[in-house]
Design a protein around this motif. Structure first.
Motif, PDB file in Angstrom:
ATOM      1  N   MET A   1       0.839  -1.182   0.000  1.00 60.05           N
ATOM      2  CA  MET A   1       0.000   0.000   0.000  1.00 60.05           C
ATOM      3  C   MET A   1       0.883   1.243   0.000  1.00 60.05           C
ATOM      4  N   SER A   2       0.431   2.270  -0.707  1.00 66.34           N
ATOM      5  CA  SER A   2       1.155   3.537  -0.730  1.00 66.34           C
ATOM      6  C   SER A   2       0.150   4.675  -0.607  1.00 66.34           C
ATOM      7  N   ILE A   3       0.665   5.851  -0.396  1.00 63.36           N
ATOM      8  CA  ILE A   3      -0.164   7.050  -0.264  1.00 63.36           C
ATOM      9  C   ILE A   3      -1.041   7.225  -1.505  1.00 63.36           C
ATOM     10  N   TYR A   4      -0.539   6.758  -2.630  1.00 64.54           N
ATOM     11  CA  TYR A   4      -1.266   6.949  -3.889  1.00 64.54           C
ATOM     12  C   TYR A   4      -2.450   5.999  -4.065  1.00 64.54           C
ATOM     13  N   ASP A   5      -2.619   5.062  -3.145  1.00 65.35           N
ATOM     14  CA  ASP A   5      -3.747   4.143  -3.209  1.00 65.35           C
ATOM     15  C   ASP A   5      -5.017   4.709  -2.582  1.00 65.35           C
ATOM     16  N   PHE A   6      -4.919   5.850  -1.932  1.00 69.30           N
ATOM     17  CA  PHE A   6      -6.062   6.386  -1.193  1.00 69.30           C
ATOM     18  C   PHE A   6      -6.922   7.300  -2.037  1.00 69.30           C
ATOM     19  N   ILE A   7      -8.228   7.170  -1.795  1.00 66.67           N
ATOM     20  CA  ILE A   7      -9.233   8.037  -2.395  1.00 66.67           C
ATOM     21  C   ILE A   7      -9.828   8.838  -1.236  1.00 66.67           C
ATOM     22  N   VAL A   8      -9.895  10.152  -1.394  1.00 66.36           N
ATOM     23  CA  VAL A   8     -10.446  11.017  -0.356  1.00 66.36           C
ATOM     24  C   VAL A   8     -11.603  11.816  -0.943  1.00 66.36           C
ATOM     25  N   LYS A   9     -12.346  12.476  -0.078  1.00 64.14           N
ATOM     26  CA  LYS A   9     -13.497  13.270  -0.527  1.00 64.14           C
ATOM     27  C   LYS A   9     -13.141  14.755  -0.519  1.00 64.14           C
ATOM     28  N   THR A  10     -13.478  15.435  -1.602  1.00 70.24           N
ATOM     29  CA  THR A  10     -13.300  16.879  -1.651  1.00 70.24           C
ATOM     30  C   THR A  10     -14.361  17.529  -0.768  1.00 70.24           C
ATOM     31  N   ASN A  11     -14.229  18.822  -0.555  1.00 72.52           N
ATOM     32  CA  ASN A  11     -15.230  19.506   0.272  1.00 72.52           C
ATOM     33  C   ASN A  11     -16.591  19.582  -0.419  1.00 72.52           C
ATOM     34  N   LYS A  12     -16.653  19.184  -1.670  1.00 73.92           N
ATOM     35  CA  LYS A  12     -17.925  19.116  -2.393  1.00 73.92           C
ATOM     36  C   LYS A  12     -18.455  17.681  -2.458  1.00 73.92           C
ATOM     37  N   LEU A  18      -5.396  10.300  -4.473  1.00 72.63           N
ATOM     38  CA  LEU A  18      -4.110  10.911  -4.141  1.00 72.63           C
ATOM     39  C   LEU A  18      -3.057  10.570  -5.190  1.00 72.63           C
ATOM     40  N   ALA A  19      -3.358   9.620  -6.069  1.00 72.12           N
ATOM     41  CA  ALA A  19      -2.452   9.331  -7.189  1.00 72.12           C
ATOM     42  C   ALA A  19      -2.326  10.549  -8.097  1.00 72.12           C
ATOM     43  N   ASP A  20      -3.310  11.442  -8.046  1.00 71.89           N
ATOM     44  CA  ASP A  20      -3.247  12.674  -8.839  1.00 71.89           C
ATOM     45  C   ASP A  20      -2.083  13.568  -8.408  1.00 71.89           C
ATOM     46  N   TYR A  21      -1.544  13.320  -7.205  1.00 76.21           N
ATOM     47  CA  TYR A  21      -0.437  14.119  -6.673  1.00 76.21           C
ATOM     48  C   TYR A  21       0.919  13.430  -6.824  1.00 76.21           C
ATOM     49  N   ARG A  22       0.934  12.337  -7.561  1.00 74.69           N
ATOM     50  CA  ARG A  22       2.192  11.595  -7.765  1.00 74.69           C
ATOM     51  C   ARG A  22       3.270  12.545  -8.298  1.00 74.69           C
ATOM     52  N   GLY A  23       4.472  12.437  -7.711  1.00 76.12           N
ATOM     53  CA  GLY A  23       5.588  13.257  -8.148  1.00 76.12           C
ATOM     54  C   GLY A  23       5.700  14.602  -7.448  1.00 76.12           C
ATOM     55  N   GLN A  24       4.736  14.924  -6.598  1.00 75.71           N
ATOM     56  CA  GLN A  24       4.779  16.178  -5.865  1.00 75.71           C
ATOM     57  C   GLN A  24       5.113  15.915  -4.398  1.00 75.71           C
ATOM     58  N   VAL A  25       5.635  16.911  -3.731  1.00 78.08           N
ATOM     59  CA  VAL A  25       5.858  16.853  -2.289  1.00 78.08           C
ATOM     60  C   VAL A  25       4.546  17.296  -1.637  1.00 78.08           C
ATOM     61  N   LEU A  26       4.105  16.533  -0.642  1.00 76.18           N
ATOM     62  CA  LEU A  26       2.829  16.825   0.010  1.00 76.18           C
ATOM     63  C   LEU A  26       3.018  17.139   1.483  1.00 76.18           C
ATOM     64  N   VAL A 154       5.215  14.124   2.811  1.00 76.65           N
ATOM     65  CA  VAL A 154       5.318  13.016   1.870  1.00 76.65           C
ATOM     66  C   VAL A 154       6.243  13.456   0.742  1.00 76.65           C
ATOM     67  N   ASP A 155       7.261  12.636   0.450  1.00 73.12           N
ATOM     68  CA  ASP A 155       8.203  12.997  -0.612  1.00 73.12           C
ATOM     69  C   ASP A 155       7.628  12.685  -1.993  1.00 73.12           C
ATOM     70  N   ARG A 156       8.387  13.007  -3.028  1.00 75.54           N
ATOM     71  CA  ARG A 156       7.910  12.843  -4.403  1.00 75.54           C
ATOM     72  C   ARG A 156       7.640  11.390  -4.796  1.00 75.54           C
ATOM     73  N   GLU A 157       8.219  10.456  -4.050  1.00 76.31           N
ATOM     74  CA  GLU A 157       8.004   9.036  -4.337  1.00 76.31           C
ATOM     75  C   GLU A 157       6.831   8.463  -3.540  1.00 76.31           C
ATOM     76  N   LYS A 182      14.468  19.525  -3.003  1.00 76.88           N
ATOM     77  CA  LYS A 182      15.844  19.488  -3.545  1.00 76.88           C
ATOM     78  C   LYS A 182      16.246  18.084  -3.950  1.00 76.88           C
ATOM     79  N   ALA A 183      15.624  17.086  -3.338  1.00 79.14           N
ATOM     80  CA  ALA A 183      15.937  15.693  -3.637  1.00 79.14           C
ATOM     81  C   ALA A 183      15.343  15.245  -4.972  1.00 79.14           C
ATOM     82  N   ALA A 184      14.642  16.158  -5.618  1.00 76.54           N
ATOM     83  CA  ALA A 184      13.998  15.801  -6.894  1.00 76.54           C
ATOM     84  C   ALA A 184      15.067  15.540  -7.961  1.00 76.54           C
ATOM     85  N   PRO A 185      14.767  14.604  -8.869  1.00 81.47           N
ATOM     86  CA  PRO A 185      15.727  14.298  -9.942  1.00 81.47           C
ATOM     87  C   PRO A 185      15.920  15.466 -10.893  1.00 81.47           C
TER      88      PRO A 185
END
Length: 185
Positions: A1-12, A18-26, A154-157, A182-185
């Protein structure tokens, strides 16, 4: 399991992967609008503006579990954040972050990064610790979230690399964010 496996609800009420944020620092944070730590919205927004173009996303999750400090509806929470602190980062739907009804995301985050203690130098630490001991002693047990404005980095990975309690200085959060960027490739 990874952070990208989670589905959350927007305020609407819409589902967001959270896979939509892959590659970003969170920075994932549980929030409340009627808390002594609420002014951290301003610091979080400043952090977001400083680093968003470099790959930072801040994800706010309102929670009413801590002394009823987030009583508003999702729309009221969103309006409060925008009007009072100019928040432009994503605020999600209200939900529990500890206990048996905790959102799965927060169960995962606390399993990845346990409680390290409050910063003894913070002016609210003594008051917060006393309030927890007197009113919510079970909150002090284990690695669960202890109060509003607990932050997970959460790091980029997708690795949960740090946990910052509400008493942790924002400069420490920023240092962690900057190191991950800074750790980004």
């Amino acid at each position: 399991m990874s952070i990208y496996d989670f589905i959350v609800k927007t305020n609407k009420g819409e589902e967001k992967s959270l896979a939509d944020y892959r590659g970003q620092v969170l920075v994932i944070v549980n929030t409340a609008s009627k808390c002594g730590f609420t002014p951290q919205f301003k610091e979080l927004q400043e952090l977001y503006l400083k680093y968003k173009d470099k790959g930072l996303e801040i994800l706010g999750f309102p929670c009413n579990q801590f002394a009823g400090q987030e009583p508003g509806s999702n729309a009221q929470v969103q309006e409060f954040c925008r009007l009072n602190y100019g928040v432009t980062f994503q605020i999600f739907a209200k939900g529990d972050v500890r206990g048996e009804n905790a959102q799965p995301l927060f169960q995962y985050l606390t399993a990845q990064q346990g409680f390290q203690g409050f910063d003894p130098a913070h002016p609210y630490t003594e008051m917060l610790t006393k309030a927890l001991k007197e009113n919510f002693p079970s909150y002090l047990e284990g690695d669960s979230i202890k109060w509003n404005f607990t932050k997970f980095l959460v790091d980029r990975e997708g690795n949960v690399v740090a946990r910052f309690e509400p008493t942790t200085a924002m400069s420490e959060v920023e240092a962690g964010v900057a190191a991950c960027l800074k750790a980004a490739p």
